[in-house]
Design a protein around this motif. Structure first.
Motif, PDB file in Angstrom:
ATOM      1  N   ILE A 160     -35.065 -33.489  31.628  1.00  0.00           N
ATOM      2  CA  ILE A 160     -34.266 -34.535  32.290  1.00  0.00           C
ATOM      3  C   ILE A 160     -35.190 -35.612  32.879  1.00  0.00           C
ATOM      4  CG2 ILE A 160     -32.635 -35.030  34.142  1.00  0.00           C
ATOM      5  CD1 ILE A 160     -31.685 -32.040  33.810  1.00  0.00           C
ATOM      6  N   HIS A 165     -33.226 -39.059  32.168  1.00  0.00           N
ATOM      7  CA  HIS A 165     -31.834 -38.615  32.004  1.00  0.00           C
ATOM      8  C   HIS A 165     -31.315 -38.860  30.589  1.00  0.00           C
ATOM      9  CE1 HIS A 165     -31.058 -38.695  36.650  1.00  0.00           C
ATOM     10  NE2 HIS A 165     -32.230 -38.213  36.320  1.00  0.00           N
ATOM     11  N   LEU A 188     -25.127 -29.983  35.156  1.00  0.00           N
ATOM     12  CA  LEU A 188     -26.199 -30.980  34.997  1.00  0.00           C
ATOM     13  C   LEU A 188     -26.581 -31.591  36.338  1.00  0.00           C
ATOM     14  CD1 LEU A 188     -28.076 -32.619  33.154  1.00  0.00           C
ATOM     15  CD2 LEU A 188     -26.211 -34.244  32.828  1.00  0.00           C
ATOM     16  N   ILE A 192     -30.257 -31.723  38.246  1.00  0.00           N
ATOM     17  CA  ILE A 192     -30.916 -32.951  38.718  1.00  0.00           C
ATOM     18  C   ILE A 192     -31.281 -32.823  40.201  1.00  0.00           C
ATOM     19  CG2 ILE A 192     -30.588 -35.434  39.115  1.00  0.00           C
ATOM     20  CD1 ILE A 192     -28.789 -35.411  36.552  1.00  0.00           C
TER      21      ILE A 192
END
Ligand code: MN
Length: 335
Positions: A160, A165, A188, A192
């Motif tokens: 990521i 991203h 997700l 993050i």
């Protein structure tokens, strides 16, 4: 030896090293190797000089211990992650050069001229999105049973972060991410969160100043910008691409130590067969003392020159030479 032998190491003293200014992918990769070898070996992670804020956050949330001053003489094995040039090792470079034990290496940067580890003990996949992706694919092929949730989370964080991203995802990135999600219940946004930091005021000021100080060139239909600031050069170069530049070079100088960071829009790679690392940043050391490297769309140089401007204009010159290979007529205009 062969790199698969890494999985069989026993009773070794292993130092896992990432690059100077370790980012999330660098630290996550080191943490994956540590988890693989822990239990059967003594393992430490060493980071030259410093980590960025997101990597520091990841170290907290994933409980990754690391040292900025490891004692090289204590170890008999090195594993290098997320770099393949001595330049990226900063203050550790000489110690790695003089190391007499086995060295393994996993990376996804464009290959430079340095050979830190033997060919058979290295895996460099230039089109992988992150070094964690390289490690995941290596484990999928050689040790499926080692793929646990913690390694999956670290793999995802590296991907990521290094793809901004998923803007620069490779063919295999989503396949790996799908496998990652089978190992964890996290979403997700929770992934993050593992390495998110609030951007500091100083960084936002630097980015806005970089935008204010740009020199703008148009080469046929391409917009190229040069800028100078006091810090955050790589973030600034990325921000200038978001603002509309096709290629951005941003430099900073501390005394005569100069760092230049470059970013290019992804479409230019195909259109001009451009690789910022190979076509520009590796070549800078022919003109200045220092070393450059990185990827096709993101690369950097650290070295010495009489001014930052001199290095920035050399980047522009090398880029124009590359564009010339494709376009017979060049119209260059400065705004
Ligand atoms: Mn990386």
């Amino acid at each position: 030896m062969g790199i698969a032998e890494l999985l069989n190491l026993k009773d070794k003293k292993v130092l896992v090293i990432s690059h100077r200014g370790a980012d999330v992918d660098a630290l996550a990769s080191a943490a994956i190797v540590r988890l693989l070898l822990l239990g059967k070996n003594y393992v430490e992670i060493g980071v030259p000089e410093h980590l960025n804020n997101s990597a520091k956050r990841l170290a907290e949330t994933m409980e990754i211990p690391y040292s900025l001053t490891p004692d090289f003489s204590f170890f008999d094995t090195l594993v290098i992650v997320d770099l393949n040039s001595y330049g990226m090792l900063g203050s550790f470079a000489e110690k790695v050069k003089n190391f007499s034990g086995n060295i393994f290496l996993f990376d996804h940067h464009s290959k430079g001229k340095d050979k830190i580890a033997k060919e058979e003990d290295s895996i460099i996949v230039e089109d992988a999105a992150s070094t964690t992706e390289v490690l995941w694919r290596f484990l999928s092929a050689n040790a499926q049973d080692k793929l646990n949730e913690k390694i999956a989370l670290l793999t995802a964080c590296g991907i990521i972060a290094d793809t901004a991203h998923f803007s620069f995802a490779s063919k295999n990135t989503f396949k790996v991410m799908a496998e990652v999600f089978e190992k964890t219940d996290k979403t997700l946004s929770e992934l993050i969160e593992l390495f998110s930091v609030k951007r500091e005021l100083s960084e936002r000021i630097a980015l806005l100043k970089a935008a204010q100080r740009t020199k703008l060139f148009r080469v046929n239909k391409l917009l190229i910008v040069l800028s100078e600031i006091g810090a955050f050069e790589s973030q600034s170069a990325a921000a200038l691409i978001h603002l509309g530049a096709d290629v951005a070079f941003v430099g900073t100088a501390e005394d005569h130590n100069i760092r230049v960071s470059g970013r290019a829009r992804f479409s230019l790679i195909q259109e001009y067969n451009l690789d910022l690392a190979k076509d520009i940043f590796h070549k800078l050391s022919d003109f200045f003392e220092g070393e450059g490297g990185g990827h096709a769309t993101a690369a950097a140089f650290t070295g010495k020159a009489s001014s930052t401007d001199q290095v920035l204009h050399k980047c522009l010159e090398l880029l124009i030479a590359k564009i010339k290979e494709k376009e017979s007529k060049l119209e260059v205009k400065e705004y």
